[in-house]
Design a protein around this motif. Structure first.
Motif, PDB file in Angstrom:
ATOM      1  N   SER A 296      -3.667   1.203  -3.637  1.00 22.24           N
ATOM      2  CA  SER A 296      -2.724   2.325  -3.581  1.00 22.24           C
ATOM      3  C   SER A 296      -3.154   3.440  -4.513  1.00 22.24           C
ATOM      4  CB  SER A 296      -1.312   1.851  -3.963  1.00 22.24           C
ATOM      5  OG  SER A 296      -0.850   0.858  -3.076  1.00 22.24           O
ATOM      6  N   ARG A 297      -2.905   4.677  -4.074  1.00 18.07           N
ATOM      7  CA  ARG A 297      -3.285   5.838  -4.890  1.00 18.07           C
ATOM      8  C   ARG A 297      -2.075   6.512  -5.526  1.00 18.07           C
ATOM      9  NH1 ARG A 297      -5.879   6.247  -0.117  1.00 18.07           N
ATOM     10  NH2 ARG A 297      -4.458   7.897   0.578  1.00 18.07           N
ATOM     11  N   ASP A 298      -0.870   5.977  -5.280  1.00 12.56           N
ATOM     12  CA  ASP A 298       0.309   6.540  -5.920  1.00 12.56           C
ATOM     13  C   ASP A 298       0.631   5.725  -7.172  1.00 12.56           C
ATOM     14  OD1 ASP A 298       1.138   4.212  -4.794  1.00 12.56           O
ATOM     15  OD2 ASP A 298       2.802   5.043  -3.642  1.00 12.56           O
TER      16      ASP A 298
ATOM     17  N   GLU B 205       5.346   2.779  -3.895  1.00 10.70           N
ATOM     18  CA  GLU B 205       5.808   2.980  -5.270  1.00 10.70           C
ATOM     19  C   GLU B 205       7.318   2.800  -5.403  1.00 10.70           C
ATOM     20  OE1 GLU B 205       5.810   6.564  -8.648  1.00 10.70           O
ATOM     21  OE2 GLU B 205       4.895   6.860  -6.667  1.00 10.70           O
TER      22      GLU B 205
ATOM     23  N   GLY C 166       9.614   5.508   1.425  1.00 12.53           N
ATOM     24  CA  GLY C 166       8.231   5.600   1.888  1.00 12.53           C
ATOM     25  C   GLY C 166       8.139   5.809   3.385  1.00 12.53           C
TER      26      GLY C 166
ATOM     27  N   THR D 223       2.109   2.832  -7.365  1.00 11.84           N
ATOM     28  CA  THR D 223       2.405   1.434  -7.058  1.00 11.84           C
ATOM     29  C   THR D 223       1.842   0.494  -8.114  1.00 11.84           C
ATOM     30  OG1 THR D 223       2.441   1.892  -4.669  1.00 11.84           O
ATOM     31  CG2 THR D 223       2.110  -0.397  -5.353  1.00 11.84           C
TER      32      THR D 223
ATOM     33  N   LYS E  28       3.139   2.804   7.852  1.00  9.35           N
ATOM     34  CA  LYS E  28       1.682   2.978   7.936  1.00  9.35           C
ATOM     35  C   LYS E  28       1.177   2.792   9.361  1.00  9.35           C
ATOM     36  CE  LYS E  28       1.967   3.133   3.447  1.00  9.35           C
ATOM     37  NZ  LYS E  28       3.351   2.707   3.272  1.00  9.35           N
TER      38      LYS E  28
ATOM     39  N   TYR F 112       0.860  -1.182   0.000  1.00 13.59           N
ATOM     40  CA  TYR F 112       0.000   0.000   0.000  1.00 13.59           C
ATOM     41  C   TYR F 112       0.895   1.230   0.000  1.00 13.59           C
ATOM     42  CZ  TYR F 112      -3.422   3.485   1.431  1.00 13.59           C
ATOM     43  OH  TYR F 112      -4.224   4.597   1.482  1.00 13.59           O
ATOM     44  N   GLN F 113       0.792   2.015  -1.074  1.00 13.84           N
ATOM     45  CA  GLN F 113       1.578   3.236  -1.234  1.00 13.84           C
ATOM     46  C   GLN F 113       3.087   2.942  -1.107  1.00 13.84           C
ATOM     47  OE1 GLN F 113      -0.903   4.950  -2.301  1.00 13.84           O
ATOM     48  NE2 GLN F 113      -1.385   6.555  -0.836  1.00 13.84           N
TER      49      GLN F 113
END
Length: 343
Positions: free
Chosen positions: A55-57, A25, A217, A59, A220, A22-23
């Motif tokens: 993930s919103r980046d 990248e 990164g 990844t 989390k 998750y996130q």
């Protein structure tokens, strides 16, 4: 790795490596490189299942690129939105085809080079789960280490499954055992506890593994995770002891309250009719009534919990909608493999 699906699934030491991300990248490319380096000496067939937890980046794009680069043994599952690490791990378990399943984090803090040794140790010690122990953690003392130590001791004391490092994601399982449990909520923290419900605690072991500091990164998790662990621990204790018979849990408390309330009420009856005293304004009367009402509510809750438990065990599994890709030698790039994964 050049084996058919049937040969892979039936090979006694075929390995499925599951990594939720998750996130992450910047970690994707070095992660896959390190996995392939670590398993270069593994003589048996293996596959890598990467679960992108919404993930919103970048990844997802990095995963597609690396999957095409490495070949068909690399598989990618992407959730349409973030469901959490537990759901991601369950999706990986559902997709795994190996007889041995390994999990590790996607932040490069776990070392995939530990996996061949751990698999050999799993079979040599005849275990169902081999848990990694980060004896020399490369994390912040206050934010990560101290809360983790407190949680590990508390979990071991409450559940009876004593391990040094519940939070380490580097684990190796026998596939037939991990498939007997279903993960939901945030159950990934207590996987050894849930496995102890389907196998003997003596078949759960631990071994020291390498741990590195995070390079790319952000973590989390923070100090707030400690409070969630306490709530999850209470839920784990309840489900392990009373998951199949919740009526016993509520019933025992209800009976206790009912007995106390009844004794109080009997005492008041003796005072009222035996001694002729007024009990209408006595606090004990209101307390006994409250206890009796509470007892009735708990007993009723126990009956409802039994009905819900039976419905749950008879129901079908919930499904999280996601998209899965697998490298295809006959098509350029990747193709959609399936439309959902269970978690």
């Amino acid at each position: 790795m050049n084996t058919t699906a049937i040969e892979f699934a039936t090979h006694p030491r075929s390995l499925s490596v599951i990594i939720p991300l998750y996130q992450e990248e910047d970690n994707v490319a070095p992660l896959l490189a390190r996995v392939h380096e670590g398993l270069a000496s593994y003589a048996d067939p293996w596959e890598l299942i990467l679960v992108d937890d919404g993930s919103r980046d970048g990844t997802t794009q990095r995963l597609k690129q690396e999957m095409t680069r490495y070949g068909q043994h690399v598989r990618v599952i992407r959730f349409r939105r973030n469901f959490g690490q537990t759901a991601a791990m369950q999706a990986g378990f559902d997709a795994a085809r190996g007889q041995v399943i390994a999990t590790l984090d996607g932040d490069l803090q776990n070392d995939p080079a530990d996996l061949p040794r751990m698999i050999d140790e799993l079979f040599a010690r005849d275990l169902d789960l081999l848990q990694g122990w980060r004896q020399r953690r490369q994390d912040a003392l206050i934010i990560r280490k101290i809360p983790s130590r407190i949680a590990n001791r508390l979990i071991g004391k409450v559940t009876g499954v004593r391990l040094h490092d519940y939070g380490c994601s580097l684990k190796v399982y026998r596939a037939e055992v991990i498939r007997e449990i279903r993960l939901y909520g945030e159950m990934h923290r207590f996987i050894p506890v849930w496995i102890a419900g389907v196998t003997a605690p003596q078949r759960i072991g631990e071994t020291v593994v390498t741990h590195r500091a995070r390079q790319f990164g952000q973590s989390k998790y923070g100090i707030s995770r400690t409070f969630r662990v306490l709530l999850d621990l209470l839920a784990a204790f309840f489900f392990l002891r009373f998951g199949a018979r919740p009526g016993h849990f509520f019933g025992m408390i209800g009976i206790g309250f009912g007995v106390i309330g009844s004794l109080m009420m009997a005492h008041l009856l003796v005072v009222k009719f035996g001694l002729g005293e007024d009990i209408g304004q006595r606090p004990l009367l209101f307390i006994s009534i409250l206890l009796l009402i509470t007892a009735a509510q708990l007993m009723t809750t126990g009956v409802l919990a039994e009905l819900l438990a039976r419905t749950f065990f008879a129901s079908t599994d919930r499904t999280h909608h996601c998209i899965a890709w697998q490298s295809d030698a006959d098509q350029a790039g990747w193709h959609v493999e399936k439309d959902n994964a269970h978690s």
